[in-house]
Design a protein around this motif. Structure first.
Motif, mmCIF file in Angstrom:
data_model
loop_
_atom_site.group_PDB
_atom_site.id
_atom_site.type_symbol
_atom_site.label_atom_id
_atom_site.label_comp_id
_atom_site.label_asym_id
_atom_site.label_seq_id
_atom_site.Cartn_x
_atom_site.Cartn_y
_atom_site.Cartn_z
ATOM 1 N N ALA A 167 40.211 33.371 10.943
ATOM 2 C CA ALA A 167 39.141 33.803 11.955
ATOM 3 C C ALA A 167 39.423 34.478 13.024
ATOM 4 C CB ALA A 167 38.496 32.285 12.463
ATOM 5 N N GLN B 216 29.292 25.915 9.611
ATOM 6 C CA GLN B 216 28.627 26.854 10.025
ATOM 7 C C GLN B 216 27.922 26.744 11.401
ATOM 8 O OE1 GLN B 216 26.455 28.060 6.720
ATOM 9 N NE2 GLN B 216 28.074 29.096 5.839
ATOM 10 N N ASN C 224 30.415 31.919 10.756
ATOM 11 C CA ASN C 224 31.407 32.258 9.909
ATOM 12 C C ASN C 224 32.315 31.553 9.372
ATOM 13 O OD1 ASN C 224 30.436 34.803 10.634
ATOM 14 N ND2 ASN C 224 31.908 35.060 12.019
ATOM 15 N N HIS D 261 36.209 29.595 6.482
ATOM 16 C CA HIS D 261 36.604 30.869 6.214
ATOM 17 C C HIS D 261 37.401 30.995 5.009
ATOM 18 C CE1 HIS D 261 36.319 30.246 10.518
ATOM 19 N NE2 HIS D 261 35.912 31.703 10.607
#
Ligand code: GDP
Length: 299
Positions: free
Chosen positions: A94, A210, A215, A218
């Motif tokens: 991330a 989320q 995102n 991951h």
């Protein structure tokens, strides 16, 4: 080297089998292709991938008028290495916030152990890790994860057995943010007997992640047991239907003669193998590297 040793049984079965057929090799006739086919099937390369490989071998033989046993062995090795190297085996990271890794798989495949080992890998790299026990279905799963947390000296977020997995995921994401960890690894329940439930549960878990961490997740890793052969492919297909997977961890490759499953997974699933488990100890998880694997198998 440890990888090579751990693949001993597969080496004997698969590469030993190929060598055996090649000792009496004169020309690529039907008998030869059939014998090769038997060797691949016995090492759990699987029917689909075996047929493809044999077809490619036929083409290779047609296109190369003069063939030696070495050429044919080389064909297998190159074919393996090329296939493997076309995949991205790195873990996604991330930007900024914590990297969320969701881990799924049916009970007994080595999910908890893999999380413990992966934590060790990340910690050795100087990362701060948090574990989340979202397999609330089994008390043993929560306890096991806590033990791995202690071993690695990392915190484990858990609720009582039977509680809502999404609730513990929510707490886990909050803790990951407030404690500013680099990685948060979430264990999930792998009940395949009800695909609809599995799908709903994973969907809900992903929604919660989320909402808290944009995102995320991951990585959604599926853990598969290398000793179960073709069963692993069936499990993978079921999970693929339930959720988007970003990678596979293939465990227990040590001591199995069914290592040909690596080839089948690679070709049939279209999901990269990111790590392999080659033992029960904390440092027995290796990043999967295709050419290294092909070398360990063939050389
Ligand atoms: P889970 O139910 O999927 O969480 O499975 P566990 O992590 O509890 O593992 C089940 C068993 O498999 C345990 O006895 C582990 O020590 C063993 N195990 C896990 N990974 C490996 C591996 O890579 N090699 C070997 N030989 N055993 C493993």
């Amino acid at each position: 080297n440890k990888l090579k040793t751990s693949l001993n049984k597969t080496r004997t079965n698969l590469i030993g089998g190929i060598d055996r057929v090649l000792t009496s090799f004169k020309k690529p006739d039907e008998e030869f292709f059939e014998e090769m086919e038997d060797v691949l099937l016995s090492a759990d390369v699987g029917i689909k991938t075996t047929m493809e490989l044999i077809d490619e071998l036929r083409d290779h033989c047609k296109n190369n008028k003069i063939l030696s046993a070495d050429d044919i062995k080389d064909f297998f090795k190159k074919n393996l290495a090329e296939h493997f190297s076309s995949q991205n085996n790195e873990l996604s990271v991330a930007e900024g916030g914590p990297t969320v890794i969701l881990v799924c798989g049916v009970n007994g495949v080595g999910k908890t152990t893999t999380i413990g080992k992966l934590t060790n890998v990340l910690k050795a790299d100087g990362k701060k890790v948090l574990l989340v026990a979202a397999d609330t279905f089994r008390a043993a799963a929560i306890e096991q994860l806590k033990i791995w947390g202690e071993r690695n000296k990392v915190d484990v977020i858990s609720h009582q057995m039977g509680s809502d997995p999404s609730a513990v995921i929510f707490d886990g994401m909050q803790a990951a943010k407030s404690r500013k960890v680099d990685y948060v690894i979430c264990d999930t329940a792998g009940r395949l007997h009800s695909k609809v439930n599995l799908m709903e549960e994973l969907k809900k878990i992903k929604r919660v992640i989320q909402k808290e961490i944009p995102n995320g997740p991951h990585e959604s890793l599926l853990v598969l047991d290398g000793t179960t052969g073709q069963n692993a492919i069936m499990q993978a297909n079921a999970f693929k239907e339930a959720t988007d997977l970003t990678g596979v961890v293939l465990t227990k490759l040590d001591g199995t003669a069914k290592g040909g499953i690596v080839i089948a997974i690679n070709r049939e699933l279209n999901i990269p193998i990111k790590y392999i488990g080659i033992g029960e100890q904390i440092d027995d998880l290796k990043p999967f590297n295709g050419s290294e694997f092909a070398d360990a198998l063939f050389d």
